[in-house]
Design a protein around this motif. Structure first.
Motif, PDB file in Angstrom:
ATOM      1  N   THR A 173      -4.338  30.900  70.336  1.00 26.10           N
ATOM      2  CA  THR A 173      -4.044  30.555  71.477  1.00 26.10           C
ATOM      3  C   THR A 173      -4.936  29.978  72.578  1.00 26.10           C
ATOM      4  OG1 THR A 173      -2.460  32.703  71.359  1.00 26.10           O
ATOM      5  CG2 THR A 173      -2.929  31.971  73.402  1.00 26.10           C
ATOM      6  N   LEU A 174      -5.915  30.381  72.397  1.00 28.40           N
ATOM      7  CA  LEU A 174      -7.207  29.877  73.412  1.00 28.40           C
ATOM      8  C   LEU A 174      -7.507  28.759  73.300  1.00 28.40           C
ATOM      9  CD1 LEU A 174      -9.062  30.593  75.688  1.00 28.40           C
ATOM     10  CD2 LEU A 174     -10.566  31.840  74.349  1.00 28.40           C
ATOM     11  N   PHE A 175      -8.306  28.643  72.085  1.00 20.41           N
ATOM     12  CA  PHE A 175      -8.997  27.364  71.332  1.00 20.41           C
ATOM     13  C   PHE A 175      -8.039  25.918  70.995  1.00 20.41           C
ATOM     14  CE2 PHE A 175     -12.001  30.806  71.012  1.00 20.41           C
ATOM     15  CZ  PHE A 175     -13.111  30.398  71.841  1.00 20.41           C
ATOM     16  N   GLY A 180      -7.498  23.059  73.173  1.00 21.07           N
ATOM     17  CA  GLY A 180      -7.330  21.911  72.451  1.00 21.07           C
ATOM     18  C   GLY A 180      -8.608  21.602  71.788  1.00 21.07           C
ATOM     19  N   TRP A 181      -9.550  22.409  71.622  1.00 16.71           N
ATOM     20  CA  TRP A 181     -10.920  22.416  70.911  1.00 16.71           C
ATOM     21  C   TRP A 181     -10.784  22.231  69.308  1.00 16.71           C
ATOM     22  CZ3 TRP A 181     -14.444  26.021  74.316  1.00 16.71           C
ATOM     23  CH2 TRP A 181     -14.588  25.570  75.661  1.00 16.71           C
ATOM     24  N   SER A 221     -12.136  20.287  62.007  1.00 14.12           N
ATOM     25  CA  SER A 221     -11.571  20.804  63.208  1.00 14.12           C
ATOM     26  C   SER A 221     -10.627  22.085  62.989  1.00 14.12           C
ATOM     27  CB  SER A 221     -10.660  19.899  63.939  1.00 14.12           C
ATOM     28  OG  SER A 221      -9.878  19.317  63.381  1.00 14.12           O
ATOM     29  N   ARG A 222     -10.102  21.733  61.586  1.00 12.01           N
ATOM     30  CA  ARG A 222      -9.138  22.931  61.211  1.00 12.01           C
ATOM     31  C   ARG A 222      -9.915  24.152  60.641  1.00 12.01           C
ATOM     32  NH1 ARG A 222      -3.816  20.915  60.518  1.00 12.01           N
ATOM     33  NH2 ARG A 222      -3.470  18.857  61.288  1.00 12.01           N
ATOM     34  N   ILE A 223     -10.975  24.096  59.819  1.00  9.52           N
ATOM     35  CA  ILE A 223     -11.804  25.205  59.219  1.00  9.52           C
ATOM     36  C   ILE A 223     -12.659  25.920  60.174  1.00  9.52           C
ATOM     37  CG2 ILE A 223     -13.752  23.885  58.534  1.00  9.52           C
ATOM     38  CD1 ILE A 223     -13.489  25.183  55.756  1.00  9.52           C
ATOM     39  N   VAL A 224     -12.878  25.246  61.381  1.00 10.76           N
ATOM     40  CA  VAL A 224     -14.075  25.722  61.952  1.00 10.76           C
ATOM     41  C   VAL A 224     -13.569  27.156  62.568  1.00 10.76           C
ATOM     42  CG1 VAL A 224     -13.409  24.450  64.052  1.00 10.76           C
ATOM     43  CG2 VAL A 224     -15.734  25.475  63.972  1.00 10.76           C
TER      44      VAL A 224
END
Length: 354
Positions: A173-175, A180-181, A221-224
């Motif tokens: 929800t946040l990132f 959009g991080w 960006s997807r695994i972090v």
């Protein structure tokens, strides 16, 4: 006569270490065999005790009696229980986990397909958890009783208490949705999926070796975020154990002697105390990695991560007992293997335990 007496006498001093090592290896091997047998027996009888009919799971609830009886015999369920257990042992020891009801493929093929995703996720999480948890634990021990120590203990307590799925939902929800991080749930964008040529199944490694940095960026960006969620739990445990080990060492007499000789605070902590807890930390980190490999079920579900945990969850929801029992057995083997690896590290690094 003298030769005969010599050959039948007790082993020489040079032979005794070899005999002890052989006896130790035999004990470890025997323990592994007994543990694997117990694991196989446990998974078999749990599978038989569950209120699920494997025949109906295959044919459906509308199957006729003739088709039901034929499938019942085909699965060997008409055989005595000890015959079924023998067949199960034979199949499991040859890594024949049967066919998945959901995919129609052999379970071992499905596991080999999804397991690299979990290995990659758990490995990144373990690296993050270790890189942050160890310094935090050392810092808390060095500042024992201060606000820094209290803060680290609170951070570790939250990591122990907060459920992974809740942290995952908050993180998405946040990132992802708000800031959009990070990338979307899933392992890779469908646009890049056809450009990737995986040879190890570890997408970060495969894309880096192939020089596909745009795909690497998408995968990273997807695994972090899911890796960070998993790493928080590992970080809490590692920080707490590091703090405990360091406090024990900092109270030893050799630390007092080092300080009396004028050694700096950093030299006392990192040069004297920390090397003496490194062996214990290796064991803690190894076992934490085992928990990450089998404990990523909820995290993979929240982040739509196509790994081992999500595969096991789907198999449970579909009553796919071949897949469930294969996954349970693999989890047990992972723990046995990593326990042995931790013991090997301990013996290698600490001569007192040999």
């Amino acid at each position: 006569m003298a030769d005969v007496a010599t050959s039948s006498g007790p082993p020489s001093a040079a032979d005794r270490p070899a005999v002890r090592r052989l006896a130790g290896f035999a004990r470890v091997l025997g323990s592994v065999v007994v543990t694997i047998f117990g694991l196989l027996a446990l998974t078999f009888f749990i599978g038989r005790m569950l209120p699920l009919d494997p025949v109906l799971a295959i044919l459906g609830d509308d199957a006729g009696q003739e088709a039901y009886d034929r499938m019942y015999r085909q699965l060997g369920l008409d055989q005595p229980l000890y015959v079924q257990f023998y067949t199960y042992l034979r199949d499991m020891l040859s890594f024949n986990f049967g066919t998945s009801l959901a995919s129609g493929r052999p379970v071992i093929e499905d596991i080999l397909r999804v397991f690299p995703a979990t290995v990659e996720l758990a490995t990144v999480a373990m690296l993050l958890g270790t890189a942050v948890g160890v310094p935090l634990g050392v810092l808390a021990a060095a500042r024992h009783g201060t606000w820094v120590d209290q803060l680290v203990r609170v951070v570790a307590l939250i990591g122990y208490s907060a459920p992974n799925f809740w942290l995952g939902l908050i993180g998405l929800t946040l990132f992802y949705a708000s800031l959009g991080w990070v990338g979307a749930p899933g392992r890779i964008d469908v646009i890049h999926q056809w450009d990737l040529e995986p040879w190890s199944g570890l997408y970060l490694l495969d894309t880096a070796l192939a020089g596909q940095w745009d795909v690497f960026s998408d995968v990273f960006s997807r695994i972090v975020l899911p890796a960070s969620i998993l790493a928080y739990g590992a970080l809490a445990y590692i920080a707490r154990m590091t703090r405990s080990f360091m406090l024990e060492q900092l109270g030893q007499e050799y630390i007092v002697a080092a300080r009396a000789k004028g050694a700096s605070r950093a030299a006392v902590i990192w040069g004297h105390a920390f090397p003496n807890i490194a062996v214990q930390l290796v064991t803690v980190i190894t076992l934490s990695y085992a928990f990450l490999l089998e404990g990523a079920v909820l995290t993979e579900t929240v982040f739509a991560w196509p790994g081992f945990g999500r595969y096991l969850t789907t198999a449970l929801l579909r009553s796919d007992m071949n897949a469930v029992m294969g996954c349970v057995l693999l989890i047990g083997l992972i723990f046995i293997g990593l326990n042995l690896l931790a013991d090997l590290f301990y013996r290698s690094f600490d001569p007192r335990t040999r």
